[in-house]
Design an enzyme around this catalytic site. Structure first.
Site, PDB file in Angstrom:
ATOM      1  N   SER A  19     -22.153   1.269  -5.159  1.00 57.68           N
ATOM      2  CA  SER A  19     -21.916   2.709  -5.185  1.00 57.68           C
ATOM      3  C   SER A  19     -21.952   3.329  -3.798  1.00 57.68           C
ATOM      4  O   SER A  19     -21.512   4.463  -3.607  1.00 57.68           O
ATOM      5  CB  SER A  19     -22.958   3.408  -6.078  1.00 57.68           C
ATOM      6  OG  SER A  19     -24.266   3.239  -5.543  1.00 57.68           O
ATOM      7  N   GLY A  20     -22.468   2.602  -2.808  1.00 58.82           N
ATOM      8  CA  GLY A  20     -22.546   3.117  -1.449  1.00 58.82           C
ATOM      9  C   GLY A  20     -21.230   2.947  -0.707  1.00 58.82           C
ATOM     10  O   GLY A  20     -20.280   2.342  -1.211  1.00 58.82           O
ATOM     11  N   THR A  22     -20.349   1.196   2.038  1.00 58.46           N
ATOM     12  CA  THR A  22     -19.949  -0.180   2.322  1.00 58.46           C
ATOM     13  C   THR A  22     -19.649  -0.930   1.038  1.00 58.46           C
ATOM     14  O   THR A  22     -18.694  -1.705   0.966  1.00 58.46           O
ATOM     15  CB  THR A  22     -21.047  -0.924   3.108  1.00 58.46           C
ATOM     16  OG1 THR A  22     -21.388  -0.177   4.280  1.00 58.46           O
ATOM     17  CG2 THR A  22     -20.570  -2.308   3.514  1.00 58.46           C
ATOM     18  N   ARG A  44     -27.946   0.398 -10.999  1.00 61.13           N
ATOM     19  CA  ARG A  44     -28.751   1.196 -11.928  1.00 61.13           C
ATOM     20  C   ARG A  44     -27.902   2.073 -12.840  1.00 61.13           C
ATOM     21  O   ARG A  44     -28.431   2.704 -13.761  1.00 61.13           O
ATOM     22  CB  ARG A  44     -29.749   2.052 -11.148  1.00 61.13           C
ATOM     23  CG  ARG A  44     -29.133   3.043 -10.199  1.00 61.13           C
ATOM     24  CD  ARG A  44     -30.187   3.787  -9.383  1.00 61.13           C
ATOM     25  NE  ARG A  44     -29.592   4.709  -8.432  1.00 61.13           N
ATOM     26  CZ  ARG A  44     -29.197   5.932  -8.707  1.00 61.13           C
ATOM     27  NH1 ARG A  44     -29.317   6.394  -9.949  1.00 61.13           N
ATOM     28  NH2 ARG A  44     -28.675   6.711  -7.785  1.00 61.13           N
ATOM     29  N   ARG A  45     -26.594   2.158 -12.570  1.00 60.26           N
ATOM     30  CA  ARG A  45     -25.706   2.935 -13.437  1.00 60.26           C
ATOM     31  C   ARG A  45     -24.293   2.367 -13.343  1.00 60.26           C
ATOM     32  O   ARG A  45     -23.955   1.673 -12.391  1.00 60.26           O
ATOM     33  CB  ARG A  45     -25.690   4.411 -13.018  1.00 60.26           C
ATOM     34  CG  ARG A  45     -25.230   4.652 -11.585  1.00 60.26           C
ATOM     35  CD  ARG A  45     -25.300   6.122 -11.217  1.00 60.26           C
ATOM     36  NE  ARG A  45     -24.996   6.349  -9.816  1.00 60.26           N
ATOM     37  CZ  ARG A  45     -23.778   6.456  -9.319  1.00 60.26           C
ATOM     38  NH1 ARG A  45     -22.720   6.354 -10.126  1.00 60.26           N
ATOM     39  NH2 ARG A  45     -23.588   6.683  -8.029  1.00 60.26           N
ATOM     40  N   LEU A  84     -27.278  -2.985  -0.796  1.00 57.33           N
ATOM     41  CA  LEU A  84     -28.229  -2.065  -1.412  1.00 57.33           C
ATOM     42  C   LEU A  84     -29.081  -1.370  -0.356  1.00 57.33           C
ATOM     43  O   LEU A  84     -29.568  -2.002   0.575  1.00 57.33           O
ATOM     44  CB  LEU A  84     -29.127  -2.839  -2.380  1.00 57.33           C
ATOM     45  CG  LEU A  84     -30.050  -2.018  -3.283  1.00 57.33           C
ATOM     46  CD1 LEU A  84     -29.240  -1.167  -4.233  1.00 57.33           C
ATOM     47  CD2 LEU A  84     -30.982  -2.947  -4.063  1.00 57.33           C
ATOM     48  N   GLY A  85     -29.248  -0.060  -0.510  1.00 58.69           N
ATOM     49  CA  GLY A  85     -30.086   0.663   0.427  1.00 58.69           C
ATOM     50  C   GLY A  85     -30.134   2.142   0.112  1.00 58.69           C
ATOM     51  O   GLY A  85     -29.298   2.672  -0.611  1.00 58.69           O
ATOM     52  N   TYR A 135     -37.581   2.183   9.680  1.00 58.32           N
ATOM     53  CA  TYR A 135     -36.269   1.698   9.254  1.00 58.32           C
ATOM     54  C   TYR A 135     -35.990   0.304   9.793  1.00 58.32           C
ATOM     55  O   TYR A 135     -35.628  -0.613   9.035  1.00 58.32           O
ATOM     56  CB  TYR A 135     -35.183   2.672   9.722  1.00 58.32           C
ATOM     57  CG  TYR A 135     -33.788   2.264   9.300  1.00 58.32           C
ATOM     58  CD1 TYR A 135     -33.319   2.548   8.022  1.00 58.32           C
ATOM     59  CD2 TYR A 135     -32.943   1.584  10.175  1.00 58.32           C
ATOM     60  CE1 TYR A 135     -32.047   2.176   7.621  1.00 58.32           C
ATOM     61  CE2 TYR A 135     -31.668   1.204   9.788  1.00 58.32           C
ATOM     62  CZ  TYR A 135     -31.223   1.497   8.521  1.00 58.32           C
ATOM     63  OH  TYR A 135     -29.965   1.112   8.128  1.00 58.32           O
ATOM     64  N   LYS A 139     -35.918  -3.401   7.739  1.00 61.83           N
ATOM     65  CA  LYS A 139     -34.728  -4.245   7.795  1.00 61.83           C
ATOM     66  C   LYS A 139     -35.081  -5.632   8.319  1.00 61.83           C
ATOM     67  O   LYS A 139     -34.567  -6.651   7.831  1.00 61.83           O
ATOM     68  CB  LYS A 139     -33.661  -3.599   8.675  1.00 61.83           C
ATOM     69  CG  LYS A 139     -33.059  -2.329   8.086  1.00 61.83           C
ATOM     70  CD  LYS A 139     -32.405  -2.582   6.736  1.00 61.83           C
ATOM     71  CE  LYS A 139     -31.717  -1.339   6.209  1.00 61.83           C
ATOM     72  NZ  LYS A 139     -31.095  -1.572   4.878  1.00 61.83           N
ATOM     73  N   LEU A 162     -22.598   3.296  10.877  1.00 59.23           N
ATOM     74  CA  LEU A 162     -21.456   3.114   9.997  1.00 59.23           C
ATOM     75  C   LEU A 162     -20.567   4.352  10.000  1.00 59.23           C
ATOM     76  O   LEU A 162     -21.047   5.473   9.807  1.00 59.23           O
ATOM     77  CB  LEU A 162     -21.927   2.820   8.573  1.00 59.23           C
ATOM     78  CG  LEU A 162     -22.749   1.544   8.391  1.00 59.23           C
ATOM     79  CD1 LEU A 162     -23.346   1.494   6.990  1.00 59.23           C
ATOM     80  CD2 LEU A 162     -21.899   0.308   8.645  1.00 59.23           C
TER      81      LEU A 162
END
Length: 234
Positions: A19-20, A22, A44-45, A84-85, A135, A139, A162
């Site tokens: 969904s993000g 990337t 999750r959806r 994921l993030g 952050y 990572k 990004l």
């Protein structure tokens, strides 16, 4: 691995974080190339996807707080892609750690147990488990945890800022992208990278001959791999 050695659309992969920005670019790349017979989105959806012929896309909805109960979603895949993030501003410090480190590490463990051979992780430029910045430290920690899982191959991408069109408006990120978008004309591989380039590099890493058990791609290498037409591995 069938998908790495053929362009006929054999094998299966899963995508975390589709969904993000990337993740969406990665899904477009996977569908356009038809490298896998099946692509499974684990999230999750459910996402609204345009209907396209060719690669079959399945969606599996999971509860990341009870991820161990969804082990079946991670079985039978040759490759796992992870984008994921979240952000600290959106989820808080604890939520950020839980999503970007804990969820990813547990998903990697389930994927390995389910037969996944190659795990491709989107991390960040400057990732360092000893960093004093949350952050970058998180990572770095998740990179170490994923490597410890023991995949046959693990590719870690460390993109710089990004460049993308967000579905949600983030004022400071918007301003940063505008500035870096201009800087990119002078220094195209130093400070930023389009999400489309990252997505192409993620897919290309699967097609590359194995360069070692763990391969880390910094921003310049992402640019190079994401622009080049990948050669089929052996």
């Amino acid at each position: 691995m069938a998908a790495a050695g053929s362009s006929s659309g054999a094998g299966s992969c899963f995508v975390l974080g589709a969904s993000g920005a990337t993740g969406r670019a990665l899904l477009r790349e996977l569908r356009a190339r038809g490298l896998f017979a099946r692509v499974t989105l684990i999230g999750r959806r459910r996402l609204s996807l345009a209907k396209e012929s060719g690669t079959a896309v399945e969606q599996v909805v999971v509860d990341f707080e009870r991820l161990s109960e969804h082990a079946a979603a991670f079985r039978g895949h040759d490759v796992g892609f992870c984008c994921l993030g979240t952000t600290r501003s959106k989820a808080g410090a604890d939520g950020f750690v839980r999503v970007d480190r804990d969820y990813v590490a547990q998903a990697a463990e389930l994927a390995r147990a389910g037969g996944c051979k190659h795990f491709v992780l989107q991390s960040s430029q400057g990732a360092n488990e000893h960093s004093r910045f949350l952050y970058l430290r998180v990572k770095g920690e998740v990179e170490k945890l994923v490597q410890a899982v023991g995949f046959d191959r693990c590719t870690i991408l460390r993109p710089a800022v990004l460049l993308c069109a967000r579905q949600e408006f983030r004022p400071m990120e918007w301003l940063t992208q505008r500035v870096l978008g201009a800087v990119a004309w002078l220094f195209p591989t130093a400070y930023s990278v389009p999400v489309e380039t990252v997505a192409r590099a993620m897919v290309a890493s699967v097609l590359q001959p194995g360069g070692g058990k763990v391969v880390v791609l910094e921003n310049k290498a992402i640019h190079q791999l994401g622009k080049a037409e990948p050669q089929l591995g052996t």
